[in-house]
Write a protein that holds these residues in place. Structure first.
Motif, mmCIF file in Angstrom:
data_model
loop_
_atom_site.group_PDB
_atom_site.id
_atom_site.type_symbol
_atom_site.label_atom_id
_atom_site.label_comp_id
_atom_site.label_asym_id
_atom_site.label_seq_id
_atom_site.Cartn_x
_atom_site.Cartn_y
_atom_site.Cartn_z
ATOM 1 N N GLN A 14 0.118 9.624 0.670
ATOM 2 C CA GLN A 14 0.917 8.439 0.359
ATOM 3 C C GLN A 14 2.369 8.619 0.789
ATOM 4 O O GLN A 14 2.990 7.713 1.359
ATOM 5 C CB GLN A 14 0.838 8.149 -1.142
ATOM 6 N N LYS A 18 4.165 6.192 3.566
ATOM 7 C CA LYS A 18 5.371 5.422 3.268
ATOM 8 C C LYS A 18 6.488 5.744 4.249
ATOM 9 O O LYS A 18 7.244 4.855 4.668
ATOM 10 C CB LYS A 18 5.824 5.687 1.829
ATOM 11 N N LYS A 22 8.204 3.087 6.837
ATOM 12 C CA LYS A 22 9.660 2.917 6.854
ATOM 13 C C LYS A 22 10.224 3.110 8.252
ATOM 14 O O LYS A 22 11.129 2.382 8.683
ATOM 15 C CB LYS A 22 10.304 3.911 5.882
ATOM 16 N N TYR A 46 4.631 -4.427 -7.085
ATOM 17 C CA TYR A 46 4.161 -4.901 -5.788
ATOM 18 C C TYR A 46 4.787 -6.260 -5.502
ATOM 19 O O TYR A 46 4.864 -7.124 -6.378
ATOM 20 C CB TYR A 46 2.633 -5.019 -5.786
ATOM 21 N N ALA A 67 0.972 2.392 1.122
ATOM 22 C CA ALA A 67 2.234 1.969 1.739
ATOM 23 C C ALA A 67 3.119 1.118 0.832
ATOM 24 O O ALA A 67 4.235 0.775 1.208
ATOM 25 C CB ALA A 67 1.936 1.196 3.022
ATOM 26 N N SER A 68 2.614 0.758 -0.346
ATOM 27 C CA SER A 68 3.301 -0.157 -1.274
ATOM 28 C C SER A 68 3.449 -1.554 -0.680
ATOM 29 O O SER A 68 4.217 -2.373 -1.176
ATOM 30 C CB SER A 68 4.676 0.384 -1.677
ATOM 31 N N THR A 69 2.771 -1.812 0.416
ATOM 32 C CA THR A 69 2.718 -3.136 1.030
ATOM 33 C C THR A 69 1.385 -3.233 1.743
ATOM 34 O O THR A 69 0.760 -2.207 2.034
ATOM 35 C CB THR A 69 3.887 -3.357 2.007
#
Length: 286
Positions: A14, A18, A22, A46, A67-69
């Motif tokens: 993770q 990420k 970015k 989220y 990816a938090s998205t």
């Protein structure tokens, strides 16, 4: 592998994903195959405001956790064109990853999340139930959309859980299918501003059943154009482009500067159809 090692490995992956997102601005979907399945996670904050329950068996949910998205391109596009009082149709809503992105922008409008697949629709509803503020904003519509009223069989793709398609046989789960024009005539939404359309190659069928909606409301349409979904279809991506341009729409890419796309391609993974009356929504917000 012991559960603690699975968790440590997943958290390390993770962190790397990420960082990749970015640095590149791209999504983390390509890394999902490296993530162990059947893990349960809760993604907090989220789309800034919401919670999303993840089962890593489902690739879309797994990519959100990594990816938090879900899809940065789609997210940025919706953040550009949506307004607080809009009516948004999420056609092929899946677990609600895009529904929640739209809900983070829309405050006084309405979101209709269409999802015919019973299992993934239950996951969509569970994610909405986690976020009580969405009770009056998001309505789940348990229908398929197409060119005409009929019943079709829904099959979930067992190699890519959560995704599925509608077929003319009796081997899957029977679902009701309506033209969008008929649904709108019944439900009478006050307007329709933006449509996200991701239906695994049935995009043309849905659009043919939406002609009245498209010529009355002129919504912006963000739709999937992956060539692989059209290999065995009697129509092509060009057919879709030609239909939309015949209604006065212009086809552009989903990223700035929103360059026009030729009818002959090359085609991006997602395309945008926008009527000249809505072009102002693509202008950079101050």
């Amino acid at each position: 592998m012991p559960q603690i090692l699975i968790l440590l490995y997943s958290q390390s992956l993770q962190i790397l994903v990420k960082l990749f997102v970015k640095l590149t601005g791209r999504g983390g979907g390509k890394f999902v195959r490296f993530l162990p399945k059947s893990q349960q996670h809760l993604v907090k904050n989220y789309a800034r405001n919401f919670q999303l329950q993840v089962d890593t068996t489902y690739p879309i949910e797994a990519s959100v956790w990594l990816a938090s998205t879900y899809d940065p391109t789609t997210t940025r596009f919706l953040q550009q064109v949506l307004r607080v009082d809009d009516v948004f149709l999420d056609i092929g809503a899946n677990c609600g990853a895009i529904t929640l992105v739209a809900a983070s922008i829309i405050e006084t409008g309405k979101i209709y999340a269409f999802e015919p697949g019973p299992i993934i629709r239950s996951r969509l509803q569970s994610n909405l139930d986690l976020n009580s503020s969405l009770k009056d904003i998001v309505q789940v519509v348990p229908l398929g959309l197409g060119q005409q009223r009929c019943q079709l069989s829904y099959f979930e793709d067992q190699t890519y859980r959560g995704n599925g398609g509608l077929f003319q046989n009796d081997q899957g789960t029977t679902v009701e299918v309506l033209p969008l024009d008929e649904w709108v005539a019944q439900e009478k939404p006050k307007k329709i501003d933006v449509i996200k359309l991701d239906v695994e190659g049935m995009e043309y069928d849905v659009l043919l059943g939406s002609k009245t909606v498209l010529t009355i409301y002129y919504p912006i349409i963000y739709f999937e154009t992956l060539p692989g979904f059209f290999v065995n279809k009697p129509y092509s991506i060009r057919t879709i482009y030609e239909f939309l341009t015949s209604l006065g729409y212009v086809i552009v890419g989903p990223r700035e500067p929103y360059t026009s796309i030729s009818l002959d391609g090359p085609y991006p993974a997602n395309s945008v159809a926008i009527h000249p009356t809505q072009r102002h929504r693509l202008e950079r917000l101050n």
